[in-house]
Write a protein that holds these residues in place. Structure first.
Motif, PDB file in Angstrom:
ATOM      1  N   SER A 198       0.829  -1.201   0.000  1.00 18.28           N
ATOM      2  CA  SER A 198       0.000   0.000   0.000  1.00 18.28           C
ATOM      3  C   SER A 198       0.865   1.254   0.000  1.00 18.28           C
ATOM      4  O   SER A 198       2.018   1.234   0.450  1.00 18.28           O
ATOM      5  CB  SER A 198      -0.921   0.006   1.215  1.00 18.28           C
ATOM      6  N   ASP A 199       0.272   2.329  -0.500  1.00 20.64           N
ATOM      7  CA  ASP A 199       0.948   3.635  -0.459  1.00 20.64           C
ATOM      8  C   ASP A 199       0.185   4.601   0.453  1.00 20.64           C
ATOM      9  O   ASP A 199       0.357   5.804   0.386  1.00 20.64           O
ATOM     10  CB  ASP A 199       1.081   4.216  -1.872  1.00 20.64           C
ATOM     11  N   GLY A 200      -0.671   4.032   1.280  1.00 17.34           N
ATOM     12  CA  GLY A 200      -1.471   4.868   2.183  1.00 17.34           C
ATOM     13  C   GLY A 200      -2.924   4.905   1.758  1.00 17.34           C
ATOM     14  O   GLY A 200      -3.823   5.029   2.585  1.00 17.34           O
ATOM     15  N   ASP A 201      -3.158   4.782   0.443  1.00 21.41           N
ATOM     16  CA  ASP A 201      -4.517   4.786  -0.098  1.00 21.41           C
ATOM     17  C   ASP A 201      -4.807   3.505  -0.856  1.00 21.41           C
ATOM     18  O   ASP A 201      -5.766   2.804  -0.610  1.00 21.41           O
ATOM     19  CB  ASP A 201      -4.675   5.936  -1.125  1.00 21.41           C
ATOM     20  N   TYR A 202      -3.950   3.266  -1.835  1.00 22.22           N
ATOM     21  CA  TYR A 202      -4.188   2.215  -2.811  1.00 22.22           C
ATOM     22  C   TYR A 202      -3.614   0.890  -2.295  1.00 22.22           C
ATOM     23  O   TYR A 202      -2.592   0.877  -1.618  1.00 22.22           O
ATOM     24  CB  TYR A 202      -3.521   2.614  -4.131  1.00 22.22           C
ATOM     25  N   ALA A 203      -4.279  -0.216  -2.636  1.00 23.45           N
ATOM     26  CA  ALA A 203      -3.773  -1.531  -2.227  1.00 23.45           C
ATOM     27  C   ALA A 203      -3.481  -2.371  -3.454  1.00 23.45           C
ATOM     28  O   ALA A 203      -4.380  -2.645  -4.250  1.00 23.45           O
ATOM     29  CB  ALA A 203      -4.796  -2.239  -1.349  1.00 23.45           C
ATOM     30  N   MET A 204      -2.235  -2.748  -3.613  1.00 18.47           N
ATOM     31  CA  MET A 204      -1.844  -3.621  -4.732  1.00 18.47           C
ATOM     32  C   MET A 204      -1.716  -5.043  -4.201  1.00 18.47           C
ATOM     33  O   MET A 204      -0.942  -5.300  -3.275  1.00 18.47           O
ATOM     34  CB  MET A 204      -0.503  -3.148  -5.276  1.00 18.47           C
ATOM     35  N   GLU A 205      -2.510  -5.936  -4.791  1.00 17.21           N
ATOM     36  CA  GLU A 205      -2.521  -7.305  -4.280  1.00 17.21           C
ATOM     37  C   GLU A 205      -1.203  -8.012  -4.577  1.00 17.21           C
ATOM     38  O   GLU A 205      -0.635  -7.844  -5.655  1.00 17.21           O
ATOM     39  CB  GLU A 205      -3.690  -8.043  -4.934  1.00 17.21           C
ATOM     40  N   PHE A 206      -0.724  -8.783  -3.636  1.00 19.61           N
ATOM     41  CA  PHE A 206       0.469  -9.605  -3.810  1.00 19.61           C
ATOM     42  C   PHE A 206       0.010 -11.064  -3.666  1.00 19.61           C
ATOM     43  O   PHE A 206      -1.040 -11.310  -3.080  1.00 19.61           O
ATOM     44  CB  PHE A 206       1.474  -9.222  -2.710  1.00 19.61           C
ATOM     45  N   PRO A 207       0.773 -12.051  -4.154  1.00 23.42           N
ATOM     46  CA  PRO A 207       0.271 -13.431  -4.086  1.00 23.42           C
ATOM     47  C   PRO A 207       0.016 -13.911  -2.658  1.00 23.42           C
ATOM     48  O   PRO A 207       0.742 -13.550  -1.730  1.00 23.42           O
ATOM     49  CB  PRO A 207       1.397 -14.249  -4.708  1.00 23.42           C
ATOM     50  N   VAL A 306       8.127  -0.545  -7.595  1.00 21.25           N
ATOM     51  CA  VAL A 306       6.893  -0.719  -6.811  1.00 21.25           C
ATOM     52  C   VAL A 306       7.112  -0.224  -5.380  1.00 21.25           C
ATOM     53  O   VAL A 306       6.278   0.483  -4.802  1.00 21.25           O
ATOM     54  CB  VAL A 306       6.461  -2.208  -6.829  1.00 21.25           C
ATOM     55  N   MET A 307       8.253  -0.549  -4.823  1.00 14.98           N
ATOM     56  CA  MET A 307       8.539  -0.109  -3.451  1.00 14.98           C
ATOM     57  C   MET A 307       8.689   1.410  -3.390  1.00 14.98           C
ATOM     58  O   MET A 307       8.217   2.050  -2.440  1.00 14.98           O
ATOM     59  CB  MET A 307       9.803  -0.796  -2.940  1.00 14.98           C
ATOM     60  N   LEU A 308       9.330   1.969  -4.406  1.00 16.45           N
ATOM     61  CA  LEU A 308       9.469   3.445  -4.442  1.00 16.45           C
ATOM     62  C   LEU A 308       8.097   4.098  -4.563  1.00 16.45           C
ATOM     63  O   LEU A 308       7.813   5.106  -3.905  1.00 16.45           O
ATOM     64  CB  LEU A 308      10.340   3.865  -5.638  1.00 16.45           C
ATOM     65  N   ALA A 309       7.239   3.509  -5.395  1.00 10.89           N
ATOM     66  CA  ALA A 309       5.899   4.072  -5.589  1.00 10.89           C
ATOM     67  C   ALA A 309       5.083   3.977  -4.294  1.00 10.89           C
ATOM     68  O   ALA A 309       4.276   4.862  -4.003  1.00 10.89           O
ATOM     69  CB  ALA A 309       5.182   3.351  -6.729  1.00 10.89           C
ATOM     70  N   SER A 310       5.323   2.936  -3.513  1.00 13.02           N
ATOM     71  CA  SER A 310       4.638   2.815  -2.221  1.00 13.02           C
ATOM     72  C   SER A 310       5.083   3.960  -1.306  1.00 13.02           C
ATOM     73  O   SER A 310       4.266   4.630  -0.669  1.00 13.02           O
ATOM     74  CB  SER A 310       4.952   1.454  -1.588  1.00 13.02           C
ATOM     75  N   SER A 311       6.374   4.217  -1.292  1.00  9.69           N
ATOM     76  CA  SER A 311       6.901   5.282  -0.439  1.00  9.69           C
ATOM     77  C   SER A 311       6.432   6.663  -0.919  1.00  9.69           C
ATOM     78  O   SER A 311       6.147   7.551  -0.115  1.00  9.69           O
ATOM     79  CB  SER A 311       8.430   5.166  -0.430  1.00  9.69           C
ATOM     80  N   ASP A 312       6.297   6.814  -2.255  1.00 11.31           N
ATOM     81  CA  ASP A 312       5.928   8.121  -2.846  1.00 11.31           C
ATOM     82  C   ASP A 312       4.421   8.354  -2.930  1.00 11.31           C
ATOM     83  O   ASP A 312       3.989   9.423  -3.363  1.00 11.31           O
ATOM     84  CB  ASP A 312       6.477   8.219  -4.285  1.00 11.31           C
ATOM     85  N   GLY A 313       3.615   7.330  -2.618  1.00 10.05           N
ATOM     86  CA  GLY A 313       2.161   7.483  -2.733  1.00 10.05           C
ATOM     87  C   GLY A 313       1.668   7.432  -4.177  1.00 10.05           C
ATOM     88  O   GLY A 313       0.669   8.060  -4.520  1.00 10.05           O
ATOM     89  N   LYS A 314       2.374   6.665  -5.025  1.00 12.88           N
ATOM     90  CA  LYS A 314       2.002   6.617  -6.448  1.00 12.88           C
ATOM     91  C   LYS A 314       1.833   5.192  -6.950  1.00 12.88           C
ATOM     92  O   LYS A 314       2.179   4.870  -8.091  1.00 12.88           O
ATOM     93  CB  LYS A 314       3.101   7.301  -7.274  1.00 12.88           C
ATOM     94  N   LEU A 315       1.271   4.364  -6.122  1.00 16.47           N
ATOM     95  CA  LEU A 315       1.221   2.943  -6.448  1.00 16.47           C
ATOM     96  C   LEU A 315       0.187   2.601  -7.515  1.00 16.47           C
ATOM     97  O   LEU A 315       0.305   1.584  -8.211  1.00 16.47           O
ATOM     98  CB  LEU A 315       0.911   2.184  -5.152  1.00 16.47           C
ATOM     99  N   GLU A 316      -0.813   3.446  -7.651  1.00 16.14           N
ATOM    100  CA  GLU A 316      -1.948   3.074  -8.496  1.00 16.14           C
ATOM    101  C   GLU A 316      -1.540   2.791  -9.933  1.00 16.14           C
ATOM    102  O   GLU A 316      -2.177   2.011 -10.631  1.00 16.14           O
ATOM    103  CB  GLU A 316      -3.018   4.169  -8.437  1.00 16.14           C
ATOM    104  N   ARG A 317      -0.466   3.427 -10.372  1.00 14.79           N
ATOM    105  CA  ARG A 317      -0.062   3.247 -11.776  1.00 14.79           C
ATOM    106  C   ARG A 317       0.842   2.030 -11.974  1.00 14.79           C
ATOM    107  O   ARG A 317       1.282   1.755 -13.076  1.00 14.79           O
ATOM    108  CB  ARG A 317       0.683   4.506 -12.248  1.00 14.79           C
ATOM    109  N   MET A 318       1.159   1.313 -10.920  1.00 16.96           N
ATOM    110  CA  MET A 318       2.139   0.235 -11.039  1.00 16.96           C
ATOM    111  C   MET A 318       1.465  -1.124 -11.285  1.00 16.96           C
ATOM    112  O   MET A 318       0.313  -1.325 -10.911  1.00 16.96           O
ATOM    113  CB  MET A 318       2.947   0.113  -9.747  1.00 16.96           C
ATOM    114  N   VAL A 319       2.220  -2.027 -11.916  1.00 17.32           N
ATOM    115  CA  VAL A 319       1.739  -3.411 -12.031  1.00 17.32           C
ATOM    116  C   VAL A 319       2.859  -4.371 -11.615  1.00 17.32           C
ATOM    117  O   VAL A 319       4.032  -4.042 -11.764  1.00 17.32           O
ATOM    118  CB  VAL A 319       1.306  -3.794 -13.472  1.00 17.32           C
ATOM    119  N   ASN A 320       2.477  -5.498 -11.114  1.00 18.87           N
ATOM    120  CA  ASN A 320       3.421  -6.570 -10.795  1.00 18.87           C
ATOM    121  C   ASN A 320       3.094  -7.761 -11.660  1.00 18.87           C
ATOM    122  O   ASN A 320       1.925  -7.989 -11.961  1.00 18.87           O
ATOM    123  CB  ASN A 320       3.235  -7.020  -9.336  1.00 18.87           C
ATOM    124  N   ARG A 321       4.104  -8.503 -12.036  1.00 17.10           N
ATOM    125  CA  ARG A 321       3.826  -9.756 -12.751  1.00 17.10           C
ATOM    126  C   ARG A 321       4.427 -10.914 -11.959  1.00 17.10           C
ATOM    127  O   ARG A 321       5.526 -10.784 -11.402  1.00 17.10           O
ATOM    128  CB  ARG A 321       4.449  -9.714 -14.149  1.00 17.10           C
TER     129      ARG A 321
END
Ligand code: AMP
Ligand code: GLY
Length: 427
Positions: A198-207, A306-321
């Motif tokens: 999470s970046d405080g707002d957005y939640a990116m699912e992990f396996p 992804v970790m940087l985006a979590s710290s910066d509050g910009k996770l929504e634009r990221m994807v993980n594969r």
């Protein structure tokens, strides 16, 4: 960009492995690290409790991101100390880390934001706790409020056990961690772990993953940090993941933000999948160990942005594969763990064991002494493998273990049994 990993376990070796595959990561440092991490990163002995030392090291070595593995430095506010100095860190602030640091805090958040969890009461004095035990149904769960290295939870089968646990806790068995007690309903179901970044707002699912906490086969013996894991957890169907996200994770993130302590980093929910649906057992505010090892074995995209985006509050634009294939990890521990064990025995055959491209060996308690790998801890190695099925991954991991020459070690021979049973039934 330089990266500094804090920690010394299999989890941190798996993170170093992920950074070794990152396009973006430059120098990777780890403190204190271990014998396996030393092959991928520069290991050094910094005093993690002295935050200024870490800040100075980051400035002097162009470290652009600090990744905190274990919970203690998070609960101790390392992320706050780094951010004040303009150094980015992956993980929650001290306030947000209360989600792991105080079970009473988390239970009260659950009540306030309607998050499904076991029914509970909180006690700060022994007498009311003991009198409450007269009215309870058994078994019941007694939990020390604070961090107790995974040992602060007692499942009491009757009132005698519950009274004993309560008295011990207030007598100081868990130190500061036991000055408050949570007494809660014992949930019934299958356990699973659900993760988001999470970046405080957005939640990116992990396996998802499933751990094996007991030391011995058949889920018997004392509790440990985890003797093996696999990912994904079959019990976490698409529907169950969605329910967990909607009913547990998102209300938590919203609540934390409303309380003025937005949660950034990994939120690791320990769940009980009950007949009514997912219920929260506990939160951890970091990757799991050994759950991280199977997640990093499956990760196919770059972890650093992804970790940087979590710290910066910009996770929504990221994807993980992630690799679609399941992964399993088997923990090899020194005989005696989780009790007393000897240190310093030599481990041989590791290179041959890791010959299969689907096998990765992550070190935990090891050191490299003149090219010899010596065991220095309780949990020592994580033999990790990918396969088309959990059964296949498990066979590869156990085949790798057969090549390891370490008479002082032991491991569970039934890691993944639930998933393997399910696979048998579906064929
Ligand atoms: P925790 O440290 O809170 O994760 O608890 C350690 C282990 O105790 C969990 O993984 C569960 O196996 C068990 N446990 C904790 N709370 C409960 C509960 N309310 N009901 C059933 N089992 C629990
Ligand atoms: N394997 C459980 C934990 O990391 O807390």
């Amino acid at each position: 960009m330089g990266v500094l990993i804090i920690g010394s376990g299999g989890r941190e070796h798996a993170l170093a492995y992920a950074f070794s595959r990152s396009q973006m990561a430059g120098d990777v440092f780890c403190t204190p690290g271990n014998g396996g991490i030393a092959k991928l990163a520069t290991c050094l002995d910094l005093d993690v409790t002295d935050h200024q030392t870490i800040v100075d090291f980051c400035w002097e070595n162009n470290v652009g991101l600090v990744v905190v593995g274990p919970e203690l430095p998070l609960v101790d506010g390392l992320v706050d100390s780094l951010e004040v100095e303009g150094i980015k860190a992956f993980g929650p602030t001290k306030a947000a880390a209360q989600l792991e640091g105080s079970k009473a805090f988390t239970k009260q958040l659950c009540s306030k934001y309607d998050i499904p969890t076991a029914f509970y009461e909180i006690f700060e004095r022994e007498a009311p706790a003991l009198s409450y035990l007269n009215e309870c149904a058994y078994p019941i769960v007694i939990k020390a409020d604070g961090l107790a290295a995974g040992k602060g939870v007692i499942i009491a089968k009757d009132q005698d056990e519950a009274r004993k646990a309560t008295k011990e806790c207030f007598a100081g068995r868990f130190g500061e961690a036991g000055t408050k007690l949570v007494i809660e309903e014992c949930l019934v179901g299958e356990e699973a772990s659900f993760f988001v970044i999470s970046d405080g707002d957005y939640a990116m699912e992990f396996p998802t993953a499933q751990d094996h906490k007991c030391a011995y086969e058949g889920d018997t013996g004392p509790n440990t940090g985890g003797m093996g894991a696999y990912s994904p957890a079959p019990v976490m169907t698409k529907d169950m993941c969605q329910r967990t996200m909607d009913e547990i994770i998102l209300p938590t993130l919203k609540g934390m933000k409303a309380e003025g302590m937005p949660f950034k980093g990994v939120l690791f929910a320990g769940l009980m999948i009950t007949s009514e649906g997912p219920k929260l057992i506990e939160y951890n505010v970091r990757f799991g160990d050994p759950e991280c090892q199977v997640q990093m074995a499956r990760l196919r995209s770059d972890l650093l942005p992804v970790m940087l985006a979590s710290s910066d509050g910009k996770l929504e634009r990221m994807v993980n594969r992630f690799d679609e294939r399941p992964a399993i990890t088997i923990v090899m521990a020194t005989k005696g763990y989780p009790g007393d064990y000897d240190s310093g025995s030599e481990i041989k055959g590791l290179e041959e064991a890791a010959n299969d491209p689907d096998v990765m060996i992550f070190h935990a308690g090891t050191k490299n002494e003149d090219g010899r790998i010596l065991a220095t801890g309780g949990r020592v190695l994580n033999i990790t493998a990918l396969g088309d099925t959990v059964s296949q991954a498990r066979d590869k991991a156990y085949a790798a273990i057969d090549k390891i020459d370490w008479p002082q070690g032991f491991y569970r021979k039934d890691i993944g049994w639930r998933a393997v049973e399910r696979e048998k039934q579906s064929t």
